[in-house]
Write an enzyme that holds these catalytic residues in place. Structure first.
Site, PDB file in Angstrom:
ATOM      1  CD  GLU A  82     -62.891 -70.207   4.811  1.00 12.74           C
ATOM      2  OE1 GLU A  82     -62.368 -71.281   4.463  1.00 12.74           O
ATOM      3  OE2 GLU A  82     -64.019 -69.834   4.424  1.00 12.74           O
ATOM      4  CG  HIS A 118     -46.360 -65.082  19.437  1.00 19.36           C
ATOM      5  ND1 HIS A 118     -46.539 -66.276  18.788  1.00 19.36           N
ATOM      6  CD2 HIS A 118     -45.526 -64.352  18.630  1.00 19.36           C
ATOM      7  CE1 HIS A 118     -45.862 -66.281  17.656  1.00 19.36           C
ATOM      8  NE2 HIS A 118     -45.237 -65.126  17.540  1.00 19.36           N
ATOM      9  CD  GLU A 120     -51.178 -66.263  21.762  1.00 23.27           C
ATOM     10  OE1 GLU A 120     -51.963 -66.511  20.836  1.00 23.27           O
ATOM     11  OE2 GLU A 120     -50.084 -65.672  21.605  1.00 23.27           O
ATOM     12  CB  CYS A 148     -48.782 -70.287  16.849  1.00 21.84           C
ATOM     13  SG  CYS A 148     -47.610 -69.872  18.167  1.00 21.84           S
ATOM     14  CB  CYS A 151     -48.646 -69.670  21.823  1.00 20.45           C
ATOM     15  SG  CYS A 151     -47.583 -68.275  21.401  1.00 20.45           S
TER      16      CYS A 151
END
Length: 241
Positions: A82, A118, A120, A148, A151
């Site tokens: 997490e 990035h 992606e 994000c 993206c």
């Protein structure tokens, strides 16, 4: 430290030899001299109407690409904890079926260093640069964390323009899922037809076998892998409902 820092600072160019090796690993075609992807080429794609998104400057030295990930790196970067302190990169493992059995599946991974585009974004330029609207693309991503907001918006735009691309994104973790703009980005992706799911324990084992230098050793999943999957999947379901 969050999964993804948003620095826009340019990093220094790597050696020319390293750049050539990066492009060679990620692409099966050798039609670009020296392995460079220029900003002019990206602009050309937009002018042809194939991809109506803002052109991206993508020097190959800003993206690491390859066939298989180091096992220690995989275990750290893909662990579905997490609180992901220190995991400031994104790894994207991909499978691409272009509907042409003669070509077979494209497979590999991309890794960003958050000094430029990035992974992606880079995927569409580096992994399927010669987009053919006559083909049917079935694309699957296994990513260390979900996209994000920026993206997500660009991916959604790609899917709206390129109707023949079907994208499934399986994420080990949800990136900053509590932020409203991140949630909006995931909803945007979902509305654009992208299949979104958190990686199950079996997905980690599959990714290990397919994309990692595992030396034929099985993946020993961490104790809380299933619990963490259920936690993230519940959060994603709440966001997309």
């Amino acid at each position: 430290m969050a999964d993804k820092s948003r620095s826009v600072t340019k990093r220094k160019e790597r050696k020319e030899k390293e750049s050539a090796e990066v492009v060679k690993e990620v692409r099966n075609e050798g039609d670009k001299d020296g392995g460079e992807v220029s900003s002019e080429a990206a602009t050309s794609n937009g002018e042809n109407g194939e991809l109506q998104v803002e052109p991206m400057e993508l020097p190959p030295f800003e993206i690491i690409a390859g066939d298989r990930i180091d096992p220690f790196v995989f275990k750290f970067q893909f662990k579905n904890v997490e609180y992901s302190s220190g995991r400031n990169k994104t790894f994207l493992c991909y499978l691409v079926d272009r509907g042409d059995m003669a070509d077979g599946l494209l497979r590999g991974y991309l890794e960003d260093e958050h000094t430029g585009p990035h992974v992606e974004e880079a995927f569409f330029t580096q992994c399927i640069p010669h987009y053919d609207p006559a083909l049917k693309y079935t694309v699957t991503w296994y990513v260390s964390s979900s996209p994000c907001s920026a993206c997500a918006a660009k991916i959604a735009e790609v899917l709206k323009v390129r109707k023949n691309i079907k994208l499934s994104v399986f994420a080990a973790r949800l990136f900053e899922w509590e932020e409203s703009e991140i949630q909006d980005g995931l909803k945007m992706l979902h509305a654009a037809g992208c299949k979104l799911r958190v990686m199950k324990p079996l997905d980690f084992s599959y990714t290990w076998e397919t994309f990692v230098e595992n030396e034929e050793q099985p993946l020993n999943l961490w104790e809380d892998c299933k619990d963490n999957y259920e936690f993230y999947q519940e959060k994603l379901a709440d966001i997309l409902q």
